[in-house]
Motif scaffolding. Sequence first.
Motif, PDB file in Angstrom:
ATOM      1  N   SER A   1       6.617 -23.397  72.458  1.00  0.00           N
ATOM      2  CA  SER A   1       5.499 -23.445  73.422  1.00  0.00           C
ATOM      3  C   SER A   1       5.628 -22.334  74.456  1.00  0.00           C
ATOM      4  O   SER A   1       4.636 -21.693  74.820  1.00  0.00           O
ATOM      5  CB  SER A   1       5.467 -24.805  74.122  1.00  0.00           C
ATOM      6  N   PHE A   2       6.854 -22.101  74.928  1.00  0.00           N
ATOM      7  CA  PHE A   2       7.052 -21.089  75.968  1.00  0.00           C
ATOM      8  C   PHE A   2       6.768 -19.695  75.429  1.00  0.00           C
ATOM      9  O   PHE A   2       6.102 -18.885  76.088  1.00  0.00           O
ATOM     10  CB  PHE A   2       8.477 -21.181  76.510  1.00  0.00           C
TER      11      PHE A   2
ATOM     12  N   SER B   1       5.322 -30.173  77.744  1.00  0.00           N
ATOM     13  CA  SER B   1       4.134 -30.635  78.473  1.00  0.00           C
ATOM     14  C   SER B   1       3.797 -29.677  79.612  1.00  0.00           C
ATOM     15  O   SER B   1       2.621 -29.359  79.852  1.00  0.00           O
ATOM     16  CB  SER B   1       4.366 -32.048  79.013  1.00  0.00           C
ATOM     17  N   GLN B   2       4.821 -29.208  80.324  1.00  0.00           N
ATOM     18  CA  GLN B   2       4.572 -28.251  81.394  1.00  0.00           C
ATOM     19  C   GLN B   2       4.037 -26.926  80.851  1.00  0.00           C
ATOM     20  O   GLN B   2       3.162 -26.297  81.456  1.00  0.00           O
ATOM     21  CB  GLN B   2       5.862 -28.026  82.188  1.00  0.00           C
TER      22      GLN B   2
ATOM     23  N   ARG C   1      -0.544 -23.292  80.189  1.00  0.00           N
ATOM     24  CA  ARG C   1      -1.421 -22.599  79.245  1.00  0.00           C
ATOM     25  C   ARG C   1      -2.880 -22.992  79.479  1.00  0.00           C
ATOM     26  O   ARG C   1      -3.791 -22.143  79.446  1.00  0.00           O
ATOM     27  CB  ARG C   1      -1.007 -22.963  77.810  1.00  0.00           C
ATOM     28  N   GLU C   2      -3.118 -24.252  79.773  1.00  0.00           N
ATOM     29  CA  GLU C   2      -4.480 -24.714  80.044  1.00  0.00           C
ATOM     30  C   GLU C   2      -5.036 -24.061  81.311  1.00  0.00           C
ATOM     31  O   GLU C   2      -6.195 -23.634  81.348  1.00  0.00           O
ATOM     32  CB  GLU C   2      -4.471 -26.234  80.181  1.00  0.00           C
TER      33      GLU C   2
ATOM     34  N   LEU D   1       7.926 -21.283  84.765  1.00  0.00           N
ATOM     35  CA  LEU D   1       8.718 -21.868  83.673  1.00  0.00           C
ATOM     36  C   LEU D   1       9.930 -21.036  83.314  1.00  0.00           C
ATOM     37  O   LEU D   1      10.755 -21.482  82.502  1.00  0.00           O
ATOM     38  CB  LEU D   1       7.837 -22.038  82.430  1.00  0.00           C
ATOM     39  N   ASP D   2      10.056 -19.822  83.861  1.00  0.00           N
ATOM     40  CA  ASP D   2      11.153 -18.933  83.468  1.00  0.00           C
ATOM     41  C   ASP D   2      12.516 -19.560  83.729  1.00  0.00           C
ATOM     42  O   ASP D   2      13.405 -19.538  82.856  1.00  0.00           O
ATOM     43  CB  ASP D   2      11.041 -17.604  84.234  1.00  0.00           C
ATOM     44  N   TYR D   3      12.710 -20.098  84.882  1.00  0.00           N
ATOM     45  CA  TYR D   3      14.025 -20.634  85.248  1.00  0.00           C
ATOM     46  C   TYR D   3      14.383 -21.840  84.384  1.00  0.00           C
ATOM     47  O   TYR D   3      15.502 -21.953  83.866  1.00  0.00           O
ATOM     48  CB  TYR D   3      14.029 -21.018  86.727  1.00  0.00           C
TER      49      TYR D   3
END
Length: 625
Positions: free
Chosen positions: A194-195, A130-131, A136-137, A169-171
Amino acid sequence: FLAIYNRLKQFSIANLFNGLRGRQYEYLAETISIIGNELFAEFSRLTTVEYDPFDVTSSGSFGADCDDFKKTLQKHDDRFKDAVNNAFRMTPRINEATNLLDVLYRLVSRDTMSHYLQKKAVLIQVEFESQCDHVREEFEMNRRCPPLSMDEPTLSGRAVWAKSLLSRLDYEYTIITNSDAMKAYAGSDAGSESFKSLQSAISVYHEAQNQEWLRSLGSIETDAILDQPLLHIEQDGFTTLFVCAFPTGVAIVLREAPYWEKHSSEDLPNKILSLIQRQEDLRVMNERTINMVRMHSELVYSLNDDPSHLRLFAGYLKGIEKLMRPGNRSLMWSSRPSMVEKYVGSVLPELKKAQEKYKEFRTRLLQISKVLKMVEKEVFLSIDKNVTYNEKSFRKSQEKCIGGARDRVSLFYQSIENEVKVILDLFTDYPKDVHAELELLVTTIDSGLERVVRQSVRHSLLCLYQAMNMKKAGFDEQMAIFEGLVQLVDDKVVQFRPSLIEMTDAVNEIAKSVVQNSKDFTKLTHSFNSRFQWRQEQDNTTKNGKKLCIVPDEKVDKIIQKITDSMSSASVSVEKVLNYWDKYSSLWTDDKDAYARGADANKIDSSQLQHDIKQFEEKLSALAM
């Protein structure tokens, strides 16, 4: 539970949860400790009970105790699940939840608890995806026009913005991919799809910005772009302004280059690398040039507030502009830094000197303005409302007041004279046209001094006029500020001291003394006449005389006339009183007691008395007509 409990007793909470600390771990350890104590007590009790293996109907049989123990174990399972739920509620971040899941994964071994933790792993995966979708949005919405500040470079700013989105989101992604629990419960590619999709889109965007920057470098010629003068000249009316002309293309390259030097997919051209090597020199040259231009612009705009000030400092400005001209002609951005430093170093001292002189000039003018306001408030006369004056006391008190006021005005005049001397000393070495402008400035100060002294004289005379025409409180009658003496001989007025002519002369003399004392000051234009070089070839006399011109002034003349008229009206009032005395003195001077004694001694009859009374009544009637 007993295994976890024994580890909890043997080690600390930090060791039990692999060094992790927090309220959720403390709460979970406390719950495990309670459950372990209860299970250990129940297990100890069961180990001390003796069972009859052939008696299966007894209430204390092994079968019944075993069922009870299973129910107790189910109850503790529920309590443990509640504790785990509470621990996850205390961990809102994905990385913290993943670490907690890893700890529980290593602690539990029963299938029922593993299935429960597997559900938690799925929830973590869904939240991470979701994150990813949210980021992405945001990326797709702002990729054409990212929210950059005004001072950020365009292309590298876009690339940094895109990478900052991915860094959120990397961590979490690293924690999830390295988590044993997530691998066991959700698979090795948990959340990676997704990532990786987002990562790929941002990499393509980053490369597009890089290629656009590399294309923009093709049209830049490093040598040509630096062969531009340091300064541009702009003409604002009669004022010359200098503008720092740092090449726009160089500024763009230097803003973008530090980032792309590290993150570009291709090697930078040699011409750009050479420009980057000169970046520090160009930065210092630009800062020094901007500082010089700013000081010059501040001085010019300050002088523009008053055209006369601009004309006075025209000599300074011309000298400074002559020093700054090479920056528009011979000095380029490709010049050696030492040459630019020498050039700026020769201009800055002159700019500072001019700013200091202008500051001193403004300070002196401000001080003169303050002194003029003090002169304007000065009063030459002082009329005490509670005192009535005779001719001598009026002359003495007012002459003393006039002398004190004149001494104070003399001190003010000396103060202004000293300030003007300092101003003239600032311009001793400048040409005749500047000295002509200085004479105009001193003439303006003379006019201001005449104006404020004239205003002080008006105010003083007006105070005298108002005191002479002041009304008594609650009455229509005027208050008297002068006392007089009427001398009578044989019921006749023979003298009125002081005479109205004498009192009028005294008042007029004091009023004129105010005017005379106020104008007994030499004009500053005459005092400093020898300082004005352009006059040395002409007659050394001033056109309008050597003294301050306080009179003729219509307002002052009108006030003096009003004071004279007030004294004339006072003479009419006194004449009215004296005529009133002459009219009724025959009644007031008749000795009625002597008439009564004579009538009694001469035994005047009633007819004679009636005759005398009738004569007295006729006299009263005649006076009343």
